[in-house]
Every structure is written in C-alpha cells, then in structure tokens.
Design a protein around this motif. Sequence first.
Motif, PDB file in Angstrom:
ATOM      1  N   PHE A   1       0.870  -1.191   0.000  1.00  0.00           N
ATOM      2  CA  PHE A   1       0.000   0.000   0.000  1.00  0.00           C
ATOM      3  C   PHE A   1       0.896   1.228   0.000  1.00  0.00           C
ATOM      4  O   PHE A   1       1.937   1.249   0.662  1.00  0.00           O
ATOM      5  N   ASP A   2       0.490   2.259  -0.735  1.00  0.00           N
ATOM      6  CA  ASP A   2       1.280   3.490  -0.740  1.00  0.00           C
ATOM      7  C   ASP A   2       0.379   4.679  -1.062  1.00  0.00           C
ATOM      8  O   ASP A   2      -0.676   4.521  -1.681  1.00  0.00           O
ATOM      9  N   VAL A   3       0.817   5.839  -0.624  1.00  0.00           N
ATOM     10  CA  VAL A   3       0.110   7.098  -0.891  1.00  0.00           C
ATOM     11  C   VAL A   3       1.154   8.157  -1.230  1.00  0.00           C
ATOM     12  O   VAL A   3       2.215   8.196  -0.589  1.00  0.00           O
ATOM     13  N   HIS A   4       0.888   8.924  -2.243  1.00  0.00           N
ATOM     14  CA  HIS A   4       1.670  10.153  -2.460  1.00  0.00           C
ATOM     15  C   HIS A   4       0.703  11.308  -2.692  1.00  0.00           C
ATOM     16  O   HIS A   4      -0.376  11.125  -3.248  1.00  0.00           O
ATOM     17  N   LYS A   5       1.155  12.502  -2.232  1.00  0.00           N
ATOM     18  CA  LYS A   5       0.271  13.666  -2.371  1.00  0.00           C
ATOM     19  C   LYS A   5       0.636  14.457  -3.624  1.00  0.00           C
ATOM     20  O   LYS A   5       1.753  14.344  -4.139  1.00  0.00           O
TER      21      LYS A   5
ATOM     22  N   LEU B   1       4.011   1.685  -8.549  1.00  0.00           N
ATOM     23  CA  LEU B   1       5.189   0.806  -8.487  1.00  0.00           C
ATOM     24  C   LEU B   1       5.671   0.625  -7.051  1.00  0.00           C
ATOM     25  O   LEU B   1       6.189  -0.436  -6.686  1.00  0.00           O
ATOM     26  N   HIS B   2       5.482   1.655  -6.213  1.00  0.00           N
ATOM     27  CA  HIS B   2       5.897   1.504  -4.806  1.00  0.00           C
ATOM     28  C   HIS B   2       5.035   0.454  -4.103  1.00  0.00           C
ATOM     29  O   HIS B   2       5.553  -0.405  -3.379  1.00  0.00           O
ATOM     30  N   ALA B   3       3.728   0.529  -4.325  1.00  0.00           N
ATOM     31  CA  ALA B   3       2.850  -0.470  -3.691  1.00  0.00           C
ATOM     32  C   ALA B   3       3.204  -1.866  -4.185  1.00  0.00           C
ATOM     33  O   ALA B   3       3.246  -2.836  -3.409  1.00  0.00           O
TER      34      ALA B   3
HETATM   35 MG    MG Z   1       6.025   5.701  -2.003  1.00  0.00          MG
END
Ligand code: MG
Length: 394
Positions: free
Chosen positions: A244-248, A278-280
């Motif tokens: 799981f990942d989040v970017h603002k 790709l991070h998730a």
């Molecule tokens: Mg990230």
Amino acid sequence: MAAVIVAAGRGSRMAEARDDRAPKQYREIGGRPVLWHTVQAFSRREAISEVRVVIHGDDAHLYETCIGSGVAKVGPAVTGGATRQISVRNGLEALGASPPDVVLIHDAARPFVTSTDITKLIEAVARHGAAIAATPVADTLKRGGSVGGGDGAAITDTVDRTGLWRALTPQAFAYVDIRAAHAAAADRDDLTDDAAVAEAAGLDVRLVATDPDNFKITTPDDLARAEARLSQSSPPDIRVGSGFDVHKFGPGDHVWLCGLKVPHDAALVGHSDADVGLHALTDAILGAIADGDIGAHFPPSDPQWKGAASDQFLAHAVQRVAARGGRLLNVDVTLVCEAPKVGPHRDAMRARIAEIIDLDIGRVAVKATTSEGLGFPGRREGIAAMATATVMLG
Ligand code: MG
C-alpha cells in the motif's frame, strides 16, 4: 490392532555401494528419516492402537534421535535378532503383554505405504484372517544361467507369470495365529516373509492388490527416487504479499504511474519519482518473501534515490525473489484517484510493469477506482495504490 515395523536390517546393499552412513531406514528423505515416515503411516491410523518398532541392537541411539519416546502409540523399541524372522518374532512377543486381535507387519524401508492400502489390509484380514499387500507381476520373467546373474547369463527358461504376484508389506494376520506360526517356524531359515511363515503353518493367506509404488528402499538409487517422490508430492510454496502506498499532489504537469509518464495538472510529491503504483507493487513483492519493505531497501534518507525512477525499485524486488529461487506468478495493482483517468493508460501500464518484472502481460493487472469523492483521494489531494503479488518459491 497393532503394527510391528521391522527396522533391524543393516542395509548390506547400501554398504556394498561404499556408503557407510546410517542404515537406510534412518537416512532422511523429505527432511525426515525413512523410519519416521513409515511409523507415521501407521500411528496416525485410528484403528491402530499400538506400534512397535524392531531395531538392531546397535541402533538405539539412531532410533532415539529418529522417533524418541513419547510419540503417541509407539511403544518402546524392541531389539531384533540375526534374521528378519527372529526380529519379527521378537516384535510379536513384545505385544504379548496385552495381545492385539490383529497385527500388521511392515518393512521400515517402505515409507510409501498408503492409507488406502492399510485400509484394504485391515478389511481383508477381518474377512480372511491373513492377507498381504501384493502386486501382480507385469514383466515377463526369465530364468537365467548362473553367470553371476549379470551380463551374458544364458536364458534357460521363460517362466509363466500367470498367477504370480510380488509380495509386499504390510502383511496382516490374526495375532494369535501369526505368533503361533512364528513359534512353530523357529527352526527354519528359508522363510523370507511372514506370509511364508503363515503358509508353513497352514494358514489361508490372501493376496490384496495394492499400490505398486509402495517400494522398498534398498539401494542409493531407491533413496534418490524416494526423495524425488516426496519433493513432488509436497505442496508448492506459494506466497502472497500485499503493498500500500500514498503520495500527495504538488505543483507539476505530469505524474509517474505504474512506470508511465501521464500528463496531469499536478505532480506527485516524493523523494523518488513518487510512482505510487510501483511503490505499492514493490512492497507487495517484498512482502511475499518477507524481505522488509521498500523503505528498508531504498531509504528516503539516502540522497542517491532522490528523483530516482521507481522501476529500479521494482526490478530489485524481483531480483530478491529470484535470489530465493522463486518466481512471480501474478501481480495486481489498484489505483485510487479521481484523476488522472487510468483507463486510457491501463494496458500501457500493464505492458510497462510486465516489462520491468519480466512477466507475461496476462499475469499483470492494473485496476482503478475513485473513492466517490470521499477522503484525500476524493478531495484530489493525492493518489493511493494497493497491490498484491503471488510468488512461488522453490
Ligand atoms: Mg512511495
């Protein structure tokens, strides 16, 4: 009902192969001694209340390491004798304190006896009083001359195989009958199995067709075959990981999403290129092999990852899988955002991920959803991504 497992042999054919390690019944297949597998086949049967193992006098320590004490239903080891026949007799006598109705006698070196075969023997002995596991002879049989039994022995006869069977174990008998038969045969040394002892006593012994793969481990080749068979039958080591990942969002005119540069009225903010998809996915793959997370492998505090393209993070995770002897089976990414629209880019994203991780595109899914205007994705403050990855190890 009881089982006597005969494990007193010295494995001379193993020794002939200049293999001076433990006797075959104590050698490991599938990470456990052969004898352990064999004992389990009987001790886990509800109908069998006692298992006794007959061992060689020199093997007490090996036996202790292999089975130990306190294994359910397994009584103290019985010391065998100079021949298999004496060993079986000792095993039968050891059951005498509280005699069972039926006893199954089995070779320790046949760990592949199936539950079905044991059931067949139990049923047959209930009907007939004596029954043995056996398979019909399928090969044509030749009688050869005595030139060492090897190359060039002359055929003297083709033996009619009609009605011929190979005798295996288990061999099942009414306890009082087989014990009496063994006592009566004590002065004979020509009886090569317990059925022969029973036949000599005039008992009616029945052949029960059982699994021909219940082979006896005799040679080093047999051990290798047993190991191969166990590794085939053990379940594959399949792992699933999630990420799981989040970017603002921040100022900019494009975002990186699943390895693609997608035009947008904002950019994603992050130390690297902030490719949330790709991070998730990288975390999902690392998760599947329990190998930390993306932050552990690529610390945000390390300046070399500033502005880095995230495809290298993903490729690194795939390399970690390969280093474990594993491979990816499929990956699945879900992006949560109001914009940009993912649909028009979906297949290009799948193709790019497939390229980075070297997987067929049919095993790469990219999906998208909005959050119905709710929360930070709904307020268009950023993008969230979830991913799963399935890995097969070994
Ligand atoms: Mg990230």
